[in-house]
Design a protein around this motif. Structure first.
Motif, PDB file in Angstrom:
ATOM      1  N   ILE A 265       0.784  -1.234   0.000  1.00  0.00           N
ATOM      2  CA  ILE A 265       0.000   0.000   0.000  1.00  0.00           C
ATOM      3  C   ILE A 265       0.818   1.287   0.000  1.00  0.00           C
ATOM      4  CG2 ILE A 265      -0.420   0.570   2.446  1.00  0.00           C
ATOM      5  CD1 ILE A 265      -3.112   0.062  -0.260  1.00  0.00           C
ATOM      6  N   PRO A 266       2.001   1.381   0.647  1.00  0.00           N
ATOM      7  CA  PRO A 266       2.737   2.640   0.574  1.00  0.00           C
ATOM      8  C   PRO A 266       3.186   3.009  -0.840  1.00  0.00           C
ATOM      9  CG  PRO A 266       3.515   1.327   2.421  1.00  0.00           C
ATOM     10  CD  PRO A 266       2.649   0.438   1.589  1.00  0.00           C
ATOM     11  N   ALA A 267       3.352   1.993  -1.697  1.00  0.00           N
ATOM     12  CA  ALA A 267       3.813   2.240  -3.061  1.00  0.00           C
ATOM     13  C   ALA A 267       2.678   2.509  -4.032  1.00  0.00           C
ATOM     14  CB  ALA A 267       4.625   1.035  -3.556  1.00  0.00           C
ATOM     15  N   VAL A 268       1.467   2.113  -3.656  1.00  0.00           N
ATOM     16  CA  VAL A 268       0.331   2.197  -4.579  1.00  0.00           C
ATOM     17  C   VAL A 268       0.066   3.625  -5.083  1.00  0.00           C
ATOM     18  CG1 VAL A 268      -2.183   1.952  -4.716  1.00  0.00           C
ATOM     19  CG2 VAL A 268      -0.786   0.088  -3.818  1.00  0.00           C
TER      20      VAL A 268
ATOM     21  N   GLY B  36       2.279   4.623  -8.004  1.00  0.00           N
ATOM     22  CA  GLY B  36       1.866   3.960  -9.233  1.00  0.00           C
ATOM     23  C   GLY B  36       0.594   4.570  -9.785  1.00  0.00           C
ATOM     24  N   TYR B  37      -0.317   4.904  -8.872  1.00  0.00           N
ATOM     25  CA  TYR B  37      -1.601   5.505  -9.268  1.00  0.00           C
ATOM     26  C   TYR B  37      -1.395   6.830  -9.989  1.00  0.00           C
ATOM     27  CZ  TYR B  37      -6.181   7.697  -8.606  1.00  0.00           C
ATOM     28  OH  TYR B  37      -7.368   8.326  -8.806  1.00  0.00           O
ATOM     29  N   THR B  38      -0.347   7.552  -9.621  1.00  0.00           N
ATOM     30  CA  THR B  38      -0.036   8.829 -10.269  1.00  0.00           C
ATOM     31  C   THR B  38       0.039   8.669 -11.786  1.00  0.00           C
ATOM     32  OG1 THR B  38       1.192   9.587  -8.340  1.00  0.00           O
ATOM     33  CG2 THR B  38       1.660  10.693 -10.427  1.00  0.00           C
ATOM     34  N   PHE B  39       0.675   7.591 -12.228  1.00  0.00           N
ATOM     35  CA  PHE B  39       0.850   7.392 -13.662  1.00  0.00           C
ATOM     36  C   PHE B  39      -0.465   7.026 -14.343  1.00  0.00           C
ATOM     37  CE2 PHE B  39       5.092   7.164 -12.010  1.00  0.00           C
ATOM     38  CZ  PHE B  39       5.852   7.776 -12.998  1.00  0.00           C
ATOM     39  N   GLY B  40      -1.350   6.356 -13.612  1.00  0.00           N
ATOM     40  CA  GLY B  40      -2.669   6.073 -14.170  1.00  0.00           C
ATOM     41  C   GLY B  40      -3.431   7.350 -14.477  1.00  0.00           C
ATOM     42  N   ARG B  41      -3.360   8.326 -13.583  1.00  0.00           N
ATOM     43  CA  ARG B  41      -4.040   9.598 -13.813  1.00  0.00           C
ATOM     44  C   ARG B  41      -3.369  10.400 -14.934  1.00  0.00           C
ATOM     45  NH1 ARG B  41      -8.690   8.258 -12.795  1.00  0.00           N
ATOM     46  NH2 ARG B  41      -9.447   8.365 -10.659  1.00  0.00           N
ATOM     47  N   ILE B  42      -2.067  10.270 -15.067  1.00  0.00           N
ATOM     48  CA  ILE B  42      -1.396  10.914 -16.201  1.00  0.00           C
ATOM     49  C   ILE B  42      -1.892  10.302 -17.509  1.00  0.00           C
ATOM     50  CG2 ILE B  42       0.837  11.230 -17.353  1.00  0.00           C
ATOM     51  CD1 ILE B  42       2.097  11.466 -14.578  1.00  0.00           C
TER      52      ILE B  42
ATOM     53  N   PHE C 217       1.467   9.300  -1.366  1.00  0.00           N
ATOM     54  CA  PHE C 217       2.657   8.444  -1.349  1.00  0.00           C
ATOM     55  C   PHE C 217       3.651   8.938  -0.308  1.00  0.00           C
ATOM     56  CE2 PHE C 217       7.108   8.103  -2.813  1.00  0.00           C
ATOM     57  CZ  PHE C 217       7.276   6.729  -2.673  1.00  0.00           C
ATOM     58  N   GLY C 218       3.896  10.252  -0.275  1.00  0.00           N
ATOM     59  CA  GLY C 218       4.828  10.812   0.694  1.00  0.00           C
ATOM     60  C   GLY C 218       4.412  10.516   2.125  1.00  0.00           C
ATOM     61  N   ILE C 219       3.116  10.617   2.402  1.00  0.00           N
ATOM     62  CA  ILE C 219       2.613  10.345   3.760  1.00  0.00           C
ATOM     63  C   ILE C 219       2.800   8.879   4.126  1.00  0.00           C
ATOM     64  CG2 ILE C 219       0.522  10.253   5.181  1.00  0.00           C
ATOM     65  CD1 ILE C 219      -0.470  12.718   3.599  1.00  0.00           C
ATOM     66  N   LEU C 220       2.380   7.987   3.250  1.00  0.00           N
ATOM     67  CA  LEU C 220       2.445   6.557   3.551  1.00  0.00           C
ATOM     68  C   LEU C 220       3.874   6.046   3.598  1.00  0.00           C
ATOM     69  CD1 LEU C 220      -0.565   5.381   1.382  1.00  0.00           C
ATOM     70  CD2 LEU C 220      -0.377   5.110   3.858  1.00  0.00           C
ATOM     71  N   TRP C 221       4.711   6.554   2.706  1.00  0.00           N
ATOM     72  CA  TRP C 221       6.107   6.113   2.691  1.00  0.00           C
ATOM     73  C   TRP C 221       6.821   6.556   3.963  1.00  0.00           C
ATOM     74  CZ3 TRP C 221       7.917   2.429  -0.170  1.00  0.00           C
ATOM     75  CH2 TRP C 221       9.295   2.215  -0.257  1.00  0.00           C
ATOM     76  N   THR C 222       6.444   7.711   4.491  1.00  0.00           N
ATOM     77  CA  THR C 222       7.019   8.205   5.739  1.00  0.00           C
ATOM     78  C   THR C 222       6.547   7.375   6.928  1.00  0.00           C
ATOM     79  OG1 THR C 222       7.112  10.458   4.847  1.00  0.00           O
ATOM     80  CG2 THR C 222       7.245  10.219   7.246  1.00  0.00           C
TER      81      THR C 222
ATOM     82  N   SER D 241      -0.679  -4.248  11.941  1.00  0.00           N
ATOM     83  CA  SER D 241      -1.040  -4.603  10.568  1.00  0.00           C
ATOM     84  C   SER D 241      -2.431  -4.076  10.250  1.00  0.00           C
ATOM     85  CB  SER D 241      -1.016  -6.126  10.394  1.00  0.00           C
ATOM     86  OG  SER D 241       0.284  -6.625  10.565  1.00  0.00           O
ATOM     87  N   GLY D 242      -2.567  -3.449   9.130  1.00  0.00           N
ATOM     88  CA  GLY D 242      -3.836  -2.849   8.743  1.00  0.00           C
ATOM     89  C   GLY D 242      -3.848  -1.343   8.927  1.00  0.00           C
ATOM     90  N   TYR D 243      -2.885  -0.831   9.684  1.00  0.00           N
ATOM     91  CA  TYR D 243      -2.827   0.620   9.938  1.00  0.00           C
ATOM     92  C   TYR D 243      -2.596   1.393   8.637  1.00  0.00           C
ATOM     93  CZ  TYR D 243      -1.025   5.110  11.632  1.00  0.00           C
ATOM     94  OH  TYR D 243      -0.817   6.445  11.844  1.00  0.00           O
ATOM     95  N   LEU D 244      -1.609   0.959   7.851  1.00  0.00           N
ATOM     96  CA  LEU D 244      -1.305   1.654   6.594  1.00  0.00           C
ATOM     97  C   LEU D 244      -2.469   1.543   5.616  1.00  0.00           C
ATOM     98  CD1 LEU D 244       2.430   0.615   6.065  1.00  0.00           C
ATOM     99  CD2 LEU D 244       1.561   2.815   6.867  1.00  0.00           C
ATOM    100  N   SER D 245      -3.137   0.405   5.620  1.00  0.00           N
ATOM    101  CA  SER D 245      -4.297   0.223   4.742  1.00  0.00           C
ATOM    102  C   SER D 245      -5.401   1.199   5.108  1.00  0.00           C
ATOM    103  CB  SER D 245      -4.820  -1.213   4.845  1.00  0.00           C
ATOM    104  OG  SER D 245      -3.825  -2.140   4.448  1.00  0.00           O
ATOM    105  N   ALA D 246      -5.642   1.364   6.423  1.00  0.00           N
ATOM    106  CA  ALA D 246      -6.676   2.286   6.882  1.00  0.00           C
ATOM    107  C   ALA D 246      -6.319   3.724   6.531  1.00  0.00           C
ATOM    108  CB  ALA D 246      -6.879   2.143   8.392  1.00  0.00           C
ATOM    109  N   VAL D 247      -5.044   4.090   6.683  1.00  0.00           N
ATOM    110  CA  VAL D 247      -4.603   5.451   6.345  1.00  0.00           C
ATOM    111  C   VAL D 247      -4.791   5.708   4.858  1.00  0.00           C
ATOM    112  CG1 VAL D 247      -2.604   6.995   6.207  1.00  0.00           C
ATOM    113  CG2 VAL D 247      -2.988   5.637   8.266  1.00  0.00           C
ATOM    114  N   TYR D 248      -4.444   4.715   4.046  1.00  0.00           N
ATOM    115  CA  TYR D 248      -4.606   4.873   2.599  1.00  0.00           C
ATOM    116  C   TYR D 248      -6.065   5.056   2.221  1.00  0.00           C
ATOM    117  CZ  TYR D 248      -4.974   3.828  -2.331  1.00  0.00           C
ATOM    118  OH  TYR D 248      -5.298   3.902  -3.661  1.00  0.00           O
ATOM    119  N   LEU D 249      -6.924   4.179   2.737  1.00  0.00           N
ATOM    120  CA  LEU D 249      -8.346   4.237   2.392  1.00  0.00           C
ATOM    121  C   LEU D 249      -8.943   5.588   2.776  1.00  0.00           C
ATOM    122  CD1 LEU D 249      -9.551   0.679   3.495  1.00  0.00           C
ATOM    123  CD2 LEU D 249      -9.453   1.550   1.152  1.00  0.00           C
TER     124      LEU D 249
END
Length: 284
Positions: free
Chosen positions: A147-150, A153-159, A205-210, A218-226
């Protein structure tokens, strides 16, 4: 200055969605951006298991992403039809799902037209859940690996959406606006695809990678992303043109905003469930 501004505002009409063609087969920027997105997630996930000593292997990452690709494509397409194109699905169930169309010469590849982010998210969730069960690995641990990398990757989808000239924004008087050839009117519109690429992609990405090394369970990063994606996308929807076939679905909310509200509620549920699971595991 006027020349630069004119170049910016007319940029969408100067971009070709096709990189090159071989016979009747066209290689498009949009599909290529999906490949780039998956490559980025693969590279960063491998970087994490190498530098953070996570309990995963390179073959596991490759196999998981194969399942994810299937989930993205099927979930994204089916989700689009369910959320935005129900009439088309009812009229032609098989034709709307298959990337082929009939021609006088036979069959031709037409590509996949219309993908839903939220549908893709549901598809990926189902695919990863099935995969982790088959591998006897933790579902939330696996999601948190990727999830931190997603968002990057999503950035390029929007481009890719931007190069296609689709998912353009609402009419604006601001100089940042652009003329999109596919829009119903020749007016300046917000480049909402770029807003999404930056805020839902690079910033998240910057927030999650940090946060990735400080996740308490486990699940904390997923919740932050969502929650983070749903929150940012909800407000960007005010700059994005609602889908013409739907308009505003409830009050002044678009379908995207309603789905983002659901996403934020799901984030809260994931956070509570994951934290309780972590707490019961420690007490045991």
């Amino acid at each position: 200055m006027n020349t630069l501004l004119s170049w910016w505002q007319h940029l969408p009409s100067q971009m070709d969605p096709v990189i090159f063609s071989v016979g009747g087969f066209a290689v498009r920027w949009y599909g290529t951006m999906y490949i780039v997105a998956f490559a980025i997630v693969w590279l960063l996930a491998n970087y994490r298991i190498r530098t953070e000593k996570l309990p995963f292997t390179k073959p596991f990452i490759g196999d998981a992403l194969t399942w994810v690709m299937v989930g993205v494509i099927l979930g994204g397409r089916i989700g689009y039809l369910l959320f935005y194109g129900m009439a088309d699905l009812i009229a032609d169930p098989l034709g709307t799902l298959l990337p082929w169309m009939g021609t006088a010469e036979g069959c031709a590849f037409s590509g996949i037209s219309g993908m839903s982010y939220h549908g893709g998210l549901i598809g990926v969730t189902i695919a990863l859940f099935a995969f982790t069960r088959s591998q006897k690995k933790g579902f939330l641990e696996t999601v948190d690996l990727f999830i931190p990398a997603v968002p990057l990757g999503y950035t390029f989808g929007r481009i890719g959406n931007f190069i296609n000239g689709e998912l353009y924004g609402r009419v604006t008087d601001a100089a940042v606006g652009m003329y999109f050839p596919l829009a119903p009117t020749y007016e300046l519109r917000h480049p909402s695809q770029l807003y999404e690429a930056f805020f839902e992609g690079i910033v998240l990405f910057g927030i999650l990678w940090t946060l990735r090394k400080q996740a308490p369970f486990s699940g904390y990063l997923s919740a932050v992303y969502l929650f983070g994606y749903g929150f940012v996308r909800f407000f960007i929807e005010y700059f994005r043109e609602p889908d013409a076939q739907l308009g505003f679905v409830f009050l002044d909310f678009s379908m995207g905003q309603l789905l983002c509200i659901s996403m934020m509620l799901a984030a809260v549920a994931v956070y509570i469930a994951a934290s309780r699971q972590a707490g019961s595991g420690r007490s045991a």
